[in-house]
Scaffold this active site. Structure first.
Site, PDB file in Angstrom:
ATOM      1  N   CYS A 208       7.204  -8.844  12.080  1.00  0.00           N
ATOM      2  CA  CYS A 208       6.600  -7.612  11.556  1.00  0.00           C
ATOM      3  C   CYS A 208       5.142  -7.466  11.975  1.00  0.00           C
ATOM      4  CB  CYS A 208       6.691  -7.600  10.041  1.00  0.00           C
ATOM      5  SG  CYS A 208       8.350  -7.863   9.447  1.00  0.00           S
TER       6      CYS A 208
ATOM      7  N   HIS B 179       2.119  -3.093   5.498  1.00  0.00           N
ATOM      8  CA  HIS B 179       3.478  -3.297   5.994  1.00  0.00           C
ATOM      9  C   HIS B 179       4.470  -2.721   4.978  1.00  0.00           C
ATOM     10  CE1 HIS B 179       6.844  -4.802   8.021  1.00  0.00           C
ATOM     11  NE2 HIS B 179       7.072  -5.856   7.261  1.00  0.00           N
TER      12      HIS B 179
ATOM     13  N   ASN C 130      12.362  -1.571   5.705  1.00  0.00           N
ATOM     14  CA  ASN C 130      11.487  -2.423   6.514  1.00  0.00           C
ATOM     15  C   ASN C 130      11.972  -2.399   7.959  1.00  0.00           C
ATOM     16  OD1 ASN C 130      10.153  -4.511   7.782  1.00  0.00           O
ATOM     17  ND2 ASN C 130      10.533  -6.024   6.175  1.00  0.00           N
TER      18      ASN C 130
END
Ligand code: ACO
Length: 333
Positions: A119, A260, A290
């Protein structure tokens, strides 16, 4: 990691993003595994995610996002000098997904390669691109976060399959002219002692692809959710504080925090610890879940295009991911 003096200031000149058409709702997931819309929304904040078509690859999504970012920046692909794609779901182990993007957009003089930092990849790539432009090695670059996480999701594991989605986001960086914005400070870190809390065990040299391994779901994401949660909050807070201080700012100077997009509760905890009001924290995870390296990149583009900040405003992006990796950037838009 300390910042060395910048030779040339570097700005974000344009952004773009793309998500696949297909929407997968919590209700649909509840029909497949033992979960509910209520559980997913309460524990994560996610309501739906996008799933790429079978013949839609990471490079295709990256290409759409890149074209939009180049258009926003007013830069022609022919003048692009560097392409970095951050992904853990490349089209092929080699060549790099960035090479397919180079071909698709016609950026024939650009150097192209991928990075793998889960990520955190988009902000890792941004730091590298910033340094390469600041040093004079390149005049411009595009950094792209792109993922087809649906390909490495165990659709029988309710603890993970509700979390992830597909998509891509991109940002064009170039040498800034006087009066333009600038990437003011960047930070990144890694803790390799935590590889076990979030990984795809199979598919590499340690656990090659075999029919048995695939059947045992070894080629899909596994996670110790609570462990990830705990480290994510600590590392993101620290990284955000570092770039805010290094940029000579205070939390109250930040017009928009782009965290994030992993879990609403993680984001709330970060906002709380940084003392930034919730209305300055950008969120789109309810729509996309996500999307790993794409998440911050898509959020940056949506925040930019919906006017969440304006020219001259200070923004902070902050992220964590498998590794464990983490990164942050403070930017004057
Ligand atoms: N539906 C219903 N129940 C579920 C589900 C589900 N989808 N998933 C887990 N449960 C159950 C568990 O089995 C457990 O049941 P039990 O108490 O009977 O054992 C119960 O819910 C609680 O599970 P926990 O794991 O304790 O739930 P938690 O509150 O920690 O939330 C979550 C889980 C959402 C995964 C959270 O830990 C989290 O967000 N962690 C961080 C995840 C993350 O950000 N990952 C980043 C990945 S980035 C990358 O590199 C791709």
């Amino acid at each position: 990691m300390t910042e060395s003096p910048t030779v040339f200031p570097v700005c974000i000149a344009g952004t773009g993003s793309y998500v696949p058409e297909r929407i997968l709702t919590n209700a649909e997931l509840a029909a497949r595994v033992d979960t509910s819309d209520e559980w997913i929304v309460t524990r994560t904040g996610i309501r739906e995610r996008r799933i790429a078509a079978e013949n839609e690859f990471t490079s295709h999504m990256a290409t759409h996002a890149a074209r939009k970012a180049l258009e926003d920046a007013g830069l022609s692909a022919a003048d692009l000098e560097l392409i970095i794609v951050a992904t853990i779901t490349p089209d092929t182990p080699t060549p790099a997904t960035a090479c397919y993007v180079q071909q698709n957009i016609g950026a024939s003089k650009a150097v192209a390669f991928d990075i793998s930092a889960a990520c955190s990849g988009f902000l890792y790539a941004m730091k590298m691109a910033k340094r390469l432009i600041a040093s004079g090695a390149f005049n411009n670059a595009i950094v792209i976060g792109a993922e087809k996480l649906s390909h490495i999701t165990n659709w029988e594991d309710r603890a993970t399959c509700v979390l992830f989605g597909d998509g891509a986001g991109a940002a064009v960086l170039r040498r800034a002219q006087p009066g333009e914005g600038a990437v003011l400070a960047t930070e990144m870190g890694t803790d390799g002692s935590l590889t076990h809390i979030l990984n795809v065990p199979g598919g590499g040299t340690a656990c090659p692809i075999t029919a048995a391994n695939v059947n045992n779901h070894l080629a899909t994401l596994t996670m110790l959710g609570k462990e990830v949660f705990k480290h994510a909050v600590t590392r993101m807070k620290e990284a955000a504080e570092i770039v805010i201080e290094r940029a000579g700012l205070k939390p109250e100077d930040i017009a928009c925090v782009i965290p994030h997009q992993a879990n609403q509760r993680i984001i709330d905890a970060i906002a709380d610890r940084l003392a930034v009001p919730n209305d300055r924290v950008f969120m789109n995870l309810h729509k996309y879940g996500n999307t790993s390296a794409a998440a911050i990149a898509i959020a940056l583009d949506e925040a930019h295009r919906t006017g969440a900040f304006k020219r001259g405003d200070h923004i902070v992006m902050v992220v964590f991911g498998a590794g464990l990796t983490w990164a942050a950037a403070a930017v004057r838009w």
